[in-house]
Motif scaffolding. Sequence first.
Motif, short mmCIF file in Angstrom:
data_model
loop_
_atom_site.label_atom_id
_atom_site.label_comp_id
_atom_site.label_asym_id
_atom_site.label_seq_id
_atom_site.Cartn_x
_atom_site.Cartn_y
_atom_site.Cartn_z
N ASP A 1 0.87 -1.17 0.00
CA ASP A 1 0.00 0.00 0.00
C ASP A 1 0.91 1.23 0.00
O ASP A 1 2.10 1.13 -0.31
CB ASP A 1 -0.97 -0.01 1.20
N SER A 2 0.38 2.39 0.35
CA SER A 2 1.19 3.60 0.29
C SER A 2 2.02 3.84 1.55
O SER A 2 2.71 4.85 1.65
CB SER A 2 0.28 4.82 0.04
N GLY A 3 1.98 2.92 2.50
CA GLY A 3 2.75 3.06 3.72
C GLY A 3 4.12 2.41 3.62
O GLY A 3 4.46 1.79 2.60
N PRO A 4 4.94 2.54 4.66
CA PRO A 4 6.27 1.92 4.67
C PRO A 4 6.18 0.39 4.59
O PRO A 4 5.17 -0.21 4.99
CB PRO A 4 6.87 2.37 6.00
N ILE A 5 7.23 -0.22 4.09
CA ILE A 5 7.38 -1.67 4.09
C ILE A 5 8.51 -1.99 5.07
O ILE A 5 9.59 -1.41 5.00
CB ILE A 5 7.71 -2.20 2.68
N GLU A 6 8.25 -2.92 5.96
CA GLU A 6 9.23 -3.25 6.99
C GLU A 6 10.05 -4.46 6.56
O GLU A 6 9.52 -5.57 6.44
CB GLU A 6 8.53 -3.55 8.32
N ALA A 7 11.32 -4.26 6.29
CA ALA A 7 12.26 -5.36 6.08
C ALA A 7 12.97 -5.63 7.40
O ALA A 7 12.81 -4.88 8.37
CB ALA A 7 13.27 -5.00 4.98
N ARG A 8 13.72 -6.71 7.45
CA ARG A 8 14.39 -7.04 8.70
C ARG A 8 15.46 -6.00 9.05
O ARG A 8 15.59 -5.58 10.19
CB ARG A 8 15.02 -8.43 8.59
N ASP A 9 16.23 -5.57 8.05
CA ASP A 9 17.37 -4.67 8.30
C ASP A 9 17.14 -3.24 7.83
O ASP A 9 18.04 -2.40 7.94
CB ASP A 9 18.62 -5.22 7.60
N ALA A 10 15.96 -2.96 7.30
CA ALA A 10 15.69 -1.61 6.78
C ALA A 10 14.20 -1.35 6.75
O ALA A 10 13.38 -2.28 6.85
CB ALA A 10 16.27 -1.45 5.38
N LEU B 1 11.39 0.63 4.19
CA LEU B 1 11.24 1.17 2.84
C LEU B 1 10.16 2.24 2.93
O LEU B 1 8.96 1.95 2.97
CB LEU B 1 10.86 0.06 1.87
N VAL B 2 10.60 3.48 2.97
CA VAL B 2 9.73 4.62 3.30
C VAL B 2 9.45 5.43 2.05
O VAL B 2 10.38 5.93 1.39
CB VAL B 2 10.40 5.51 4.37
N PRO B 3 8.17 5.60 1.67
CA PRO B 3 7.84 6.38 0.48
C PRO B 3 8.46 7.78 0.51
O PRO B 3 8.44 8.45 1.55
CB PRO B 3 6.31 6.45 0.51
N ILE B 4 8.99 8.19 -0.62
CA ILE B 4 9.60 9.52 -0.73
C ILE B 4 8.49 10.56 -0.90
O ILE B 4 7.65 10.43 -1.80
CB ILE B 4 10.57 9.55 -1.93
N THR B 5 8.49 11.56 -0.06
CA THR B 5 7.47 12.60 -0.15
C THR B 5 7.83 13.60 -1.24
O THR B 5 8.98 13.67 -1.70
CB THR B 5 7.33 13.35 1.18
N ALA B 6 6.84 14.42 -1.63
CA ALA B 6 7.08 15.44 -2.64
C ALA B 6 8.12 16.44 -2.16
O ALA B 6 8.97 16.90 -2.95
CB ALA B 6 5.76 16.15 -2.97
N GLU B 7 8.09 16.78 -0.86
CA GLU B 7 9.07 17.73 -0.31
C GLU B 7 10.48 17.14 -0.37
O GLU B 7 11.45 17.84 -0.70
CB GLU B 7 8.70 18.08 1.13
N ALA C 1 14.54 7.99 -10.52
CA ALA C 1 13.33 7.35 -10.00
C ALA C 1 12.30 8.38 -9.55
O ALA C 1 11.09 8.21 -9.80
CB ALA C 1 13.69 6.43 -8.83
N ILE C 2 12.73 9.45 -8.91
CA ILE C 2 11.75 10.43 -8.42
C ILE C 2 11.16 11.24 -9.56
O ILE C 2 10.16 11.93 -9.38
CB ILE C 2 12.36 11.38 -7.36
N GLY C 3 11.74 11.12 -10.77
CA GLY C 3 11.13 11.76 -11.92
C GLY C 3 9.77 11.17 -12.25
O GLY C 3 8.96 11.79 -12.94
N MET C 4 9.52 9.94 -11.73
CA MET C 4 8.23 9.28 -11.96
C MET C 4 7.29 9.44 -10.77
O MET C 4 6.23 8.82 -10.72
CB MET C 4 8.45 7.79 -12.23
N TRP D 1 3.17 2.51 -5.69
CA TRP D 1 4.20 2.27 -6.70
C TRP D 1 5.30 3.32 -6.69
O TRP D 1 6.22 3.28 -7.49
CB TRP D 1 3.52 2.22 -8.08
N SER D 2 5.21 4.27 -5.76
CA SER D 2 6.18 5.36 -5.70
C SER D 2 7.55 4.85 -5.24
O SER D 2 7.65 3.85 -4.53
CB SER D 2 5.71 6.44 -4.72
N PRO D 3 8.61 5.57 -5.59
CA PRO D 3 9.94 5.22 -5.07
C PRO D 3 10.00 5.41 -3.56
O PRO D 3 9.32 6.26 -3.00
CB PRO D 3 10.87 6.18 -5.81
#
Length: 343
Positions: free
Chosen positions: A179-188, A190-196, A222-225, A233-235
């Motif tokens: 979904d549009s929220g973070p994805i939790e990996a074991r060692d990291a 994955l946080v969606p990049i905001t427009a700011e 990547a942020i060009g998309m 689907w955002s970076p």
Amino acid sequence: MIELVRPTVDLADSWWEMVDDFAGGTIHGSSYRSGDREVLRDPAVFEEWVDWLGRMERTDEALPEGRVPSSNRWIVRDGRVVGTIAVRHALTPSLLVEGGHIGYAVAPGARRQGVARAALGLALRLAAARGIDPVLVTCDVANTASARTIISCGGILEDERDGVLRHWVRTGAPARAIDSGPIEARDARLVPITAEEASAMRAGERLTWWADGYPRQDDLDAIGMLPSGPDPWSPRHIVRRSDGLAVGSIGCFGPPADGIVEIGYGLVPQARGGGLMTDVLSAMVRSLEAAGLRVVAHTEPDNVASQRVLARLGFRRVEEPDRAADAEWLWAGRAGAGEVGDA
């Protein structure tokens, strides 16, 4: 019936019978060495050692240098200890070469009876419950029986290093559909990049939680998309848990089409080579697969590191006869809602 049982003093007599069966040989996945025998024969010391094996599973336990948190189990058949197995929760540089996530041994008198395969299957479930996917399982190149066991449990051979065969096995660790929220990996994370944040990246600004070298040119591409706001689907920033620094990015090349979605990813140089990308890509792929999607990726023909990471997760290269010899290679993951046909 084969069970994986937490070490306990109640099985001490059976444990020592198993140790005697090894006749001084190495017992992988046991944390026991033959030189420990004399001191561990003291029941009080044995009880303390068994307690320590249990505490190794806790993330707050102080461990000796080179040790990682581990789930230690004894392989028990019909109430008797017939082997040992340990699921290591992380990989050190040494374990990445030899040792892997799972180490195990079956007593000589219990071999060739399906014990190893059953125990490894149970250990894979234990790893999945810990969110470890894939796991690395190794064996000596001369140990053909162990190699067959690993392959029978889904092992994919990556390579041989100094006489050690290195297999990766997907565990099917549970994941939440993307979904549009973070994805939790074991060692990291994955946080969606905001427009700011994307604006800061384009402007060449430096935020305190960005590692040296981040963003790379690929991250800027990547942020060009990036749409007007984050969507599934955002970076995403790859934020390393150990220090809270963004060390790369991962994302999709737009929304799915016919149930298929393409991903791209990368790390700054100093974050490579330690297994982080395997962990990150696994979490992303599992989240996409949980949404019923099939995942594809492209690699440059000479990008062996990226190809190895994809192969660890069960991706296979799809031949494309109409593409130029120096064109990017297409890799396809397991089938979800969509299909990518073979040439």
